[in-house]
Design an enzyme around this catalytic site. Sequence first.
Site, PDB file in Angstrom:
ATOM      1  CB  CYS A   7     -16.514  -0.916  -2.989  1.00 25.45           C
ATOM      2  SG  CYS A   7     -15.489   0.470  -2.522  1.00 25.45           S
ATOM      3  CG  ASP A  29       9.301   3.340   0.173  1.00 29.66           C
ATOM      4  OD1 ASP A  29       9.529   2.569  -0.801  1.00 29.66           O
ATOM      5  OD2 ASP A  29       9.844   3.196   1.281  1.00 29.66           O
ATOM      6  CG  ASP A  43      -2.203   0.859   0.900  1.00 27.85           C
ATOM      7  OD1 ASP A  43      -3.202   0.283   0.432  1.00 27.85           O
ATOM      8  OD2 ASP A  43      -2.173   2.099   1.086  1.00 27.85           O
TER       9      ASP A  43
END
EC number: 2.1.1.-
Length: 403
Positions: free
Chosen positions: A354, A283, A256
């Site tokens: 979603c 990163d 993430d």
Amino acid sequence: MRLHRNLVFASIDALAEIFNDGKYADKTIQKTLKRDKRWGSRDRSFVAETIYDIVRWKRLYAEIAEVKQPFSREDLFRLFAVWCVLRGVKLPDWPQLEKTPERRIKGRFDELSKIRKYRESIPDWMDEVGVKELGEKVWTKEIHALNEQAPVVIRTNKLKTDPKSLADILREEGIETSNLNNYPEALELKERSNIFRTKAFQDGLFEVQDASSQRVAELLDVQPGMRVVDTCAGAGGKALHLAALMDNKGQIIALDIYGNKLKELKRRAKRAGAHNIETREIDSTKVIKKLYNSADRVLIDAPCSGLGVLSRNPDAKWKLQPEFLDSIRKEQAEILEKYSKILKSKGKMVYATCSILPSENQQQVQKFLKTGEGANFTLLKEKTILSSESGYDGFYMALLEKK
């Protein structure tokens, strides 16, 4: 229902923060619920549900009350008065609620309910996008369903227990659940309650995860011993599900761009007893490039508009902007292009959102298949879950295989 001044005033303060200061509803409600230690569970549920209700119906209530943002304290009490009248709650004789025109409120409600954007309390642009992408009929049903309060669904952590045992344990803690047909690991709460306080939660026996969301990890078809990369892992709801489906065997690499979300994932993994998850913060581009052609399975739970989860995040209706849709679609296309390279040949990948908009879903997959990278992939199956049909969150998922 008798209204208590301290509960109503706390709700008004929270609404001021959400509407005027742009704070997130869930965070504001969490903070508000800690305001008075003497509040019982009924008091807390009154505060949470009243705030969510007024956030959900903001546009409709503001039209009826004839108030505009930013709302003064007097305006917020007018919104609250509209809520009371439409919910059949007897108005107390407080100075803030004097001269509430009850008949006029009911009349305005009847009048405005004939127009979808007011009846469903949504911005004009959202109504236009919904109609354009889904058609009048489907959009009308879908936005109506997305204004219903979302049920609380939990996923049994198969690393520690099974649904039947979990239901028994929760019953002993005073929480009744029901099984969901076709969702093997899901239980639905019969009544809303703070399940995070239960011993069962602290022992890692379950996670709160909507029934539709539980479909995503299942579709990825993982086996124990595989190397799986969850590319947009966030706080790890789906990574934890994958760990359970893999019996803790093999490797899950959770990526993430937000390190704080991955810290939360580590905490959750420890509680769940999921030992095969390794977190890596994105990163630099090196993090992704190092993984090229190395994974048996890749999950891309892509950032999206979140239009499928409005029932649990009603304030997203007011935070979302049309230009965000354009930028998120661009980001989704880039993510698909880049992260699909992590997959080995003959590996499988799921792209999920979603959202219920085809432009974020089927159209993204079709566009990807026409790119240089996408030409190496075959679409095996795709599924759109509409809230109006399932009763749960709106979701999209596509299973692709690398040649």
